[in-house]
Design an enzyme around this catalytic site. Structure first.
Site, PDB file in Angstrom:
ATOM      1  N   ARG A  64       0.861  -1.181   0.000  1.00 54.64           N
ATOM      2  CA  ARG A  64       0.000   0.000   0.000  1.00 54.64           C
ATOM      3  C   ARG A  64       0.898   1.232   0.000  1.00 54.64           C
ATOM      4  O   ARG A  64       2.104   1.154   0.181  1.00 54.64           O
ATOM      5  CB  ARG A  64      -0.943  -0.001   1.211  1.00 54.64           C
ATOM      6  CG  ARG A  64      -0.328  -0.588   2.443  1.00 54.64           C
ATOM      7  CD  ARG A  64      -0.626   0.115   3.708  1.00 54.64           C
ATOM      8  NE  ARG A  64      -0.455   1.534   3.655  1.00 54.64           N
ATOM      9  CZ  ARG A  64       0.701   2.157   3.851  1.00 54.64           C
ATOM     10  NH1 ARG A  64       1.809   1.473   4.070  1.00 54.64           N
ATOM     11  NH2 ARG A  64       0.766   3.475   3.810  1.00 54.64           N
ATOM     12  N   GLY A  65       0.270   2.390  -0.220  1.00 55.80           N
ATOM     13  CA  GLY A  65       1.012   3.626  -0.430  1.00 55.80           C
ATOM     14  C   GLY A  65       1.136   3.855  -1.920  1.00 55.80           C
ATOM     15  O   GLY A  65       1.540   2.958  -2.672  1.00 55.80           O
ATOM     16  N   ALA A  66       0.769   5.061  -2.374  1.00 53.32           N
ATOM     17  CA  ALA A  66       0.704   5.325  -3.813  1.00 53.32           C
ATOM     18  C   ALA A  66       2.007   4.996  -4.541  1.00 53.32           C
ATOM     19  O   ALA A  66       1.999   4.277  -5.551  1.00 53.32           O
ATOM     20  CB  ALA A  66       0.292   6.773  -4.066  1.00 53.32           C
ATOM     21  N   ARG A  98      -6.957  -0.653  -7.222  1.00 56.77           N
ATOM     22  CA  ARG A  98      -7.286   0.496  -6.368  1.00 56.77           C
ATOM     23  C   ARG A  98      -7.384   1.712  -7.279  1.00 56.77           C
ATOM     24  O   ARG A  98      -6.387   2.126  -7.857  1.00 56.77           O
ATOM     25  CB  ARG A  98      -6.244   0.705  -5.263  1.00 56.77           C
ATOM     26  CG  ARG A  98      -6.103  -0.464  -4.321  1.00 56.77           C
ATOM     27  CD  ARG A  98      -5.464  -0.052  -3.009  1.00 56.77           C
ATOM     28  NE  ARG A  98      -6.389   0.717  -2.185  1.00 56.77           N
ATOM     29  CZ  ARG A  98      -6.041   1.320  -1.040  1.00 56.77           C
ATOM     30  NH1 ARG A  98      -4.783   1.258  -0.625  1.00 56.77           N
ATOM     31  NH2 ARG A  98      -6.935   1.984  -0.338  1.00 56.77           N
ATOM     32  N   GLN A 196      -3.201   2.284  10.052  1.00 63.60           N
ATOM     33  CA  GLN A 196      -1.867   2.351   9.439  1.00 63.60           C
ATOM     34  C   GLN A 196      -0.898   3.180  10.283  1.00 63.60           C
ATOM     35  O   GLN A 196       0.297   2.915  10.298  1.00 63.60           O
ATOM     36  CB  GLN A 196      -1.951   2.930   8.021  1.00 63.60           C
ATOM     37  CG  GLN A 196      -2.706   2.067   7.034  1.00 63.60           C
ATOM     38  CD  GLN A 196      -4.137   2.527   6.868  1.00 63.60           C
ATOM     39  OE1 GLN A 196      -4.775   2.980   7.818  1.00 63.60           O
ATOM     40  NE2 GLN A 196      -4.667   2.425   5.653  1.00 63.60           N
ATOM     41  N   ASP A 237      -2.075  10.478  -2.156  1.00 69.64           N
ATOM     42  CA  ASP A 237      -2.270   9.454  -3.175  1.00 69.64           C
ATOM     43  C   ASP A 237      -2.488  10.073  -4.551  1.00 69.64           C
ATOM     44  O   ASP A 237      -2.313   9.406  -5.563  1.00 69.64           O
ATOM     45  CB  ASP A 237      -3.455   8.570  -2.806  1.00 69.64           C
ATOM     46  CG  ASP A 237      -3.115   7.645  -1.648  1.00 69.64           C
ATOM     47  OD1 ASP A 237      -2.745   6.496  -1.908  1.00 69.64           O
ATOM     48  OD2 ASP A 237      -3.188   8.092  -0.490  1.00 69.64           O
ATOM     49  N   ASN A 247      -6.049  11.964  -0.195  1.00 71.45           N
ATOM     50  CA  ASN A 247      -5.204  11.201   0.727  1.00 71.45           C
ATOM     51  C   ASN A 247      -6.104  10.413   1.677  1.00 71.45           C
ATOM     52  O   ASN A 247      -7.333  10.501   1.619  1.00 71.45           O
ATOM     53  CB  ASN A 247      -4.273  12.149   1.501  1.00 71.45           C
ATOM     54  CG  ASN A 247      -3.165  11.399   2.230  1.00 71.45           C
ATOM     55  OD1 ASN A 247      -2.491  10.553   1.632  1.00 71.45           O
ATOM     56  ND2 ASN A 247      -2.975  11.685   3.494  1.00 71.45           N
ATOM     57  N   LYS A 248      -5.488   9.654   2.550  1.00 69.58           N
ATOM     58  CA  LYS A 248      -6.219   8.785   3.477  1.00 69.58           C
ATOM     59  C   LYS A 248      -7.331   9.547   4.192  1.00 69.58           C
ATOM     60  O   LYS A 248      -7.162  10.700   4.596  1.00 69.58           O
ATOM     61  CB  LYS A 248      -5.231   8.209   4.490  1.00 69.58           C
ATOM     62  CG  LYS A 248      -5.860   7.289   5.532  1.00 69.58           C
ATOM     63  CD  LYS A 248      -6.651   6.146   4.920  1.00 69.58           C
ATOM     64  CE  LYS A 248      -5.809   5.285   4.009  1.00 69.58           C
ATOM     65  NZ  LYS A 248      -6.598   4.207   3.360  1.00 69.58           N
TER      66      LYS A 248
END
Length: 343
Positions: A64-66, A98, A196, A237, A247-248
């Site tokens: 995970r993470g762009a 995603r 996270q 992201d 973003n998150k």
């Protein structure tokens, strides 16, 4: 370069996250991904055999993470090409894993362009991986001066070394300041619903020996009101042409309370995360994930209705500056910028 090996996460003294826990390993033509769902209790790598396994790993948040999912997708395309598979099918599976993070489609498109030019896709994937490392280092260099002796930072989710291939984005300035011996403190939002911040960022900072405190997401406004936060640094992201940051979930609320309390709010991202083809955050598809991610982490009434948007949009007007590999950029500067790396 087709047999290149890229597995190091950093070479920084005082940062003990090393080869054993780099989130993406490409070794002797094999792709291994760290299953981040099992952190911090277990460090488990899984070998990926094809693009469809990589797409599943991305969808299930194993990686995970762009930037990290962009690198993983590049290697997935490279394996497909090397093994004689269908690149169009692989690209379709990866794109839909995603939909919100821009690096995923960016990496797939770049690999398809490389194939069109008749070039080696393994070499290109290794190049994308190396570029990501370089961009993280540049973000760290540009952002470290923001951290003064005694600074109290706040960050949200995980925009650290686990979300990229080196040092992180939001955490890169922290690692470099720590290496330089600057004393500072980090408040880490737990980051509901899959934690996270608690599971990943706190673990990273602990491994690095960086002083930090884990807080509930809802405690951030209180700490700002008490004058205990000097600046906020988050990842992204996707950043659209007008400066909106996707973003998150929870980032927008954090930006609003930071503006109210006069706390600078920085978005750290490589230029590969700038989506200058999309006008505004309102034009971005926001991923909705399974409600079980909410109900599995808290006591809840059986059968209760849930909503679980994975991201939100922070308006560019709430961002103090964007911390990129090209330096600190004001919202109005984004449309004049193009990625310096890659195609």
């Amino acid at each position: 370069m087709a047999g290149c090996t890229v597995n190091r996460i950093n070479d920084y003294t005082g940062l003990s996250i090393g080869n054993d826990t780099a989130p993406i390993r490409w070794q002797q033509g094999e792709l291994w991904l760290l299953d981040q769902r099992r952190l911090p209790d277990e460090v488990v790598f899984e070998k990926q055999n094809d693009a469809f396994e990589v797409a599943r790993a991305i969808r299930e948040l194993k990686v995970r993470g762009a930037p990290a999912i962009g690198v993983a997708a590049a290697y997935a395309m490279a394996m497909t090409w090397r093994d004689g598979g269908d690149l169009v099918d692989a690209a379709g599976a990866l794109r839909t894993a995603r939909p919100t993070a821009v690096n995923l489609g960016w990496a797939v498109d770049r690999m398809l362009c490389t194939h069109t030019r008749g070039e080696d896709l393994v070499d290109e994937a290794c190049e994308i991986h190396a570029e990501d490392r370089a961009m993280c280092e540049a973000i760290g260099r540009h952002g470290a001066p923001l951290i003064k002796p005694g600074s109290r930072l706040l960050t949200h989710c995980n925009a650290g070394a686990l979300a990229v291939s080196h040092l992180g984005t939001a955490t890169a300035p922290m690692y470099m300041a720590h290496r330089a011996g600057i004393p500072f403190h980090v408040y880490v939002d737990e980051t509901r619903p899959v934690l996270q911040g608690a599971r990943l960022t706190s673990w990273e900072l602990s491994e690095a020996g960086i002083d930090h405190t884990l807080i509930c997401d809802s405690a951030a406004a209180h700490l700002m009101a008490e004058g205990e936060v000097d600046l906020v640094i988050v990842g992204a992201d996707r950043v659209t042409a007008n400066g909106d940051t996707v973003n998150k979930i929870g980032t927008r609320a954090l930006a609003i309370v930071a503006r109210y309390h006069g706390v600078p709010f920085y978005v750290a991202c490589p230029t590969s995360t700038l989506d200058l083809e999309t006008r505004a955050g309102a034009d971005v598809v926001i991923e909705e994930r399974a409600g079980t991610e909410v109900t599995d982490t808290i006591p809840a009434v059986s059968g209760v209705k849930t909503r679980n948007p994975a991201f939100d949009v922070t308006p560019g007007e709430l961002v103090t500056a964007y911390l990129t590999d090209q330096g600190l950029l004001a919202p109005g500067e984004l449309e004049r910028r193009k990625p310096e790396h890659g195609t």
